[in-house]
Design a protein around this motif. Structure first.
Motif, PDB file in Angstrom:
ATOM      1  N   LYS A   1      -7.569  -0.636  -8.728  1.00 51.43           N
ATOM      2  CA  LYS A   1      -6.899   0.281  -7.828  1.00 51.43           C
ATOM      3  C   LYS A   1      -8.028   0.868  -6.724  1.00 51.43           C
ATOM      4  O   LYS A   1      -8.972   1.455  -7.092  1.00 51.43           O
ATOM      5  CB  LYS A   1      -6.495   1.253  -8.410  1.00 51.43           C
TER       6      LYS A   1
ATOM      7  N   LYS B   1      -8.424   3.613  -3.721  1.00 49.21           N
ATOM      8  CA  LYS B   1      -7.707   4.744  -3.078  1.00 49.21           C
ATOM      9  C   LYS B   1      -9.015   5.249  -2.108  1.00 49.21           C
ATOM     10  O   LYS B   1      -9.980   5.616  -2.460  1.00 49.21           O
ATOM     11  CB  LYS B   1      -7.525   5.999  -4.121  1.00 49.21           C
ATOM     12  N   LYS B   2      -8.430   5.884  -0.864  1.00 55.03           N
ATOM     13  CA  LYS B   2      -9.416   6.105   0.136  1.00 55.03           C
ATOM     14  C   LYS B   2      -8.613   7.205   1.063  1.00 55.03           C
ATOM     15  O   LYS B   2      -7.475   6.725   1.556  1.00 55.03           O
ATOM     16  CB  LYS B   2      -9.816   4.861   0.980  1.00 55.03           C
ATOM     17  N   ARG B   3      -9.146   8.318   1.326  1.00 55.74           N
ATOM     18  CA  ARG B   3      -8.435   9.287   2.341  1.00 55.74           C
ATOM     19  C   ARG B   3      -9.352   9.480   3.711  1.00 55.74           C
ATOM     20  O   ARG B   3     -10.496   8.940   3.640  1.00 55.74           O
ATOM     21  CB  ARG B   3      -8.063  10.552   1.678  1.00 55.74           C
TER      22      ARG B   3
ATOM     23  N   TYR C   1      -3.332  -1.827  -4.904  1.00 51.72           N
ATOM     24  CA  TYR C   1      -4.190  -2.684  -5.886  1.00 51.72           C
ATOM     25  C   TYR C   1      -4.696  -4.062  -5.130  1.00 51.72           C
ATOM     26  O   TYR C   1      -3.951  -4.522  -4.307  1.00 51.72           O
ATOM     27  CB  TYR C   1      -3.311  -3.134  -7.016  1.00 51.72           C
TER      28      TYR C   1
ATOM     29  N   LYS D   1       0.104   8.311   2.246  1.00 55.38           N
ATOM     30  CA  LYS D   1       0.241   9.557   2.044  1.00 55.38           C
ATOM     31  C   LYS D   1      -0.542  10.459   2.933  1.00 55.38           C
ATOM     32  O   LYS D   1      -1.477  10.416   3.084  1.00 55.38           O
ATOM     33  CB  LYS D   1       0.364  10.151   0.555  1.00 55.38           C
TER      34      LYS D   1
ATOM     35  N   GLU E   1      -3.893   9.261   3.344  1.00 56.07           N
ATOM     36  CA  GLU E   1      -4.665   8.868   2.198  1.00 56.07           C
ATOM     37  C   GLU E   1      -3.923   7.314   2.021  1.00 56.07           C
ATOM     38  O   GLU E   1      -2.514   7.442   2.156  1.00 56.07           O
ATOM     39  CB  GLU E   1      -4.367   9.535   0.905  1.00 56.07           C
ATOM     40  N   VAL E   2      -4.520   6.352   1.640  1.00 59.54           N
ATOM     41  CA  VAL E   2      -3.802   5.226   1.032  1.00 59.54           C
ATOM     42  C   VAL E   2      -4.579   4.755  -0.084  1.00 59.54           C
ATOM     43  O   VAL E   2      -5.602   4.943  -0.657  1.00 59.54           O
ATOM     44  CB  VAL E   2      -4.307   4.025   2.260  1.00 59.54           C
ATOM     45  N   SER E   3      -3.640   4.135  -1.021  1.00 59.58           N
ATOM     46  CA  SER E   3      -3.878   3.589  -2.273  1.00 59.58           C
ATOM     47  C   SER E   3      -3.121   2.363  -2.625  1.00 59.58           C
ATOM     48  O   SER E   3      -2.002   2.000  -2.065  1.00 59.58           O
ATOM     49  CB  SER E   3      -3.596   4.497  -3.342  1.00 59.58           C
TER      50      SER E   3
ATOM     51  N   ALA F   1       0.883  -1.139   0.198  1.00 61.09           N
ATOM     52  CA  ALA F   1       0.117  -0.176  -0.022  1.00 61.09           C
ATOM     53  C   ALA F   1       0.674   1.285   0.122  1.00 61.09           C
ATOM     54  O   ALA F   1       1.990   1.177   0.596  1.00 61.09           O
ATOM     55  CB  ALA F   1      -0.830   0.139   1.201  1.00 61.09           C
ATOM     56  N   SER F   2       0.475   2.202  -0.927  1.00 62.48           N
ATOM     57  CA  SER F   2       1.188   3.654  -0.814  1.00 62.48           C
ATOM     58  C   SER F   2       0.467   4.457   0.160  1.00 62.48           C
ATOM     59  O   SER F   2      -0.978   4.519   0.218  1.00 62.48           O
ATOM     60  CB  SER F   2       1.174   4.119  -2.170  1.00 62.48           C
TER      61      SER F   2
ATOM     62  N   ALA G   1      -6.195  -0.800   4.491  1.00 61.78           N
ATOM     63  CA  ALA G   1      -5.489  -1.649   3.259  1.00 61.78           C
ATOM     64  C   ALA G   1      -5.310  -3.026   3.379  1.00 61.78           C
ATOM     65  O   ALA G   1      -5.823  -3.842   2.786  1.00 61.78           O
ATOM     66  CB  ALA G   1      -4.205  -0.764   2.879  1.00 61.78           C
TER      67      ALA G   1
END
Length: 344
Positions: free
Chosen positions: A27, A29-31, A17, A5, A13-15, A2-3, A43
């Motif tokens: 993909k 993505k949720k903040r 796959y 930020k 925020e996490v993003s 997980a990325s 995640a």
């Protein structure tokens, strides 16, 4: 991997796959997470849930299922799903979904037996949740299968109706107490059999003054919120008596923009009706839906065929109409029996 930020302090925020049940590598993505750990836990839990981990906690599956349904259901149905979600969180014991037993579900339903309609609704939704889990999370055991649980019985709802004479008496009160547009709303309800939101959703585009019809193609929820009608059969053309059309011509501003709603929302007329019933000590405690029931009763009394009634009020088929209004037919059958008994 997980990325993560930090958008701003207290907003992570996490993003990442994740392969979905249909094989798609989607993909996500949720903040809005307060901490990095919260974002990372989301995640990990999401991936765990979508890779067949049947030991996922039940509440996580419930929340996932509710989110999944949101774009597939109408506004009022969304509200019902949210109520069920809240009730599960309040009264159900959270545990891994693969450890939930028939007994767990029965004990939960027992807590709702004082509200039979809610108990039935919740039972249906839990069954859908487990079916969802069997598809998306490879859950092999569904405790809802062959669950022998007797639901509490609801008291049959009495459908208060207004006879034509009673409606005329009410209409005399409406002439004195409400604005002409409000009186028109109640008249259209009584003489069309339409649902409250269907009349509230009418625009000038929907009225054919020459052929004395209204085109019901939407239902109004709130001031600017509309839905498609309840079902495909609810899209229909309904004929009106000439006096309703004359009222429309007289009361409605015909220069109104063609797509602008003619009436206010149903809640406005509901509150108005409650006030009138109370102030005039009206003998029947009617609701907006009573006008629809009254219309059906009126048609049955006049001998209109059930198939024609069903089409007029927007039911899927005549069996639905019979199921809802069977007691009206019982009264008519009693009259037939009285006639037969008088024959020598």
């Amino acid at each position: 991997m997980a990325s993560l930020k930090m958008i701003e302090k207290g907003n992570w925020e996490v993003s990442f796959y994740c392969k979905q049940y249909n094989g798609e590598n989607k993909k996500i993505k949720k903040r809005g997470f307060k901490t990095k750990k919260e974002a990372n836990d989301f995640a990990n839990n999401y991936i765990k849930m979508h890779t067949g981990a049947i030991d996922t906690m039940f509440f996580d599956v419930v929340d996932e299922f509710i989110d999944y349904k949101q774009d597939k259901i109408k506004y009022n149905t969304k509200i019902n799903y949210k109520k069920v979600q809240k009730k599960i969180h309040e009264l159900f014991e959270n545990k891994p979904i693969n450890q939930i037993t028939k007994g767990d579900i029965a004990r939960f339903l027992d807590k709702l037996k004082h509200i039979p309609s809610q108990q039935k609704e919740v039972k249906q939704k839990i069954n859908l949740i487990f079916k969802y889990a069997s598809v998306y999370y490879n859950l092999n055991y569904n405790p809802m299968d062959n669950l022998e649980y007797e639901l509490a019985k609801s008291k049959p709802k009495i459908k208060e109706i207004l006879t034509l004479e009673e409606f005329k008496k009410l209409d005399e009160i409406l002439k004195k107490e409400v604005k002409p547009l409000a009186r028109l709303y109640y008249n259209l309800m009584y003489y069309s059999g339409a649902r409250p939101g269907e009349i509230a959703g009418l625009t000038l585009n929907d009225i054919d003054f020459n052929n004395c019809t209204i085109n019901i193609n939407k239902t109004r929820i709130r001031t600017a919120k509309v839905n498609s009608p309840k079902n495909s059969s609810s899209n229909r053309i309904v004929t009106l008596p000439k006096k309703c059309i004359e009222m429309l011509k007289k009361v409605v501003n015909l220069s109104l923009p063609k797509k602008e709603f003619i009436f206010s929302t149903p809640i406005v007329y509901c509150k108005c009706l409650i006030r009138i019933i109370k102030e005039y000590n009206f003998p029947k405690k009617i609701s907006l839906h009573s006008f629809r029931h009254s219309h059906v009763s009126l048609l049955i009394e006049q001998g209109v065929e059930i198939t024609s009634i069903s089409q007029r009020i927007g039911h899927k088929n005549s069996q639905v109409t019979l199921g809802v209004y069977a007691h009206f037919y019982k009264k008519k059958n009693d009259k037939i029996l009285d006639i037969l008994n008088k024959i020598d």
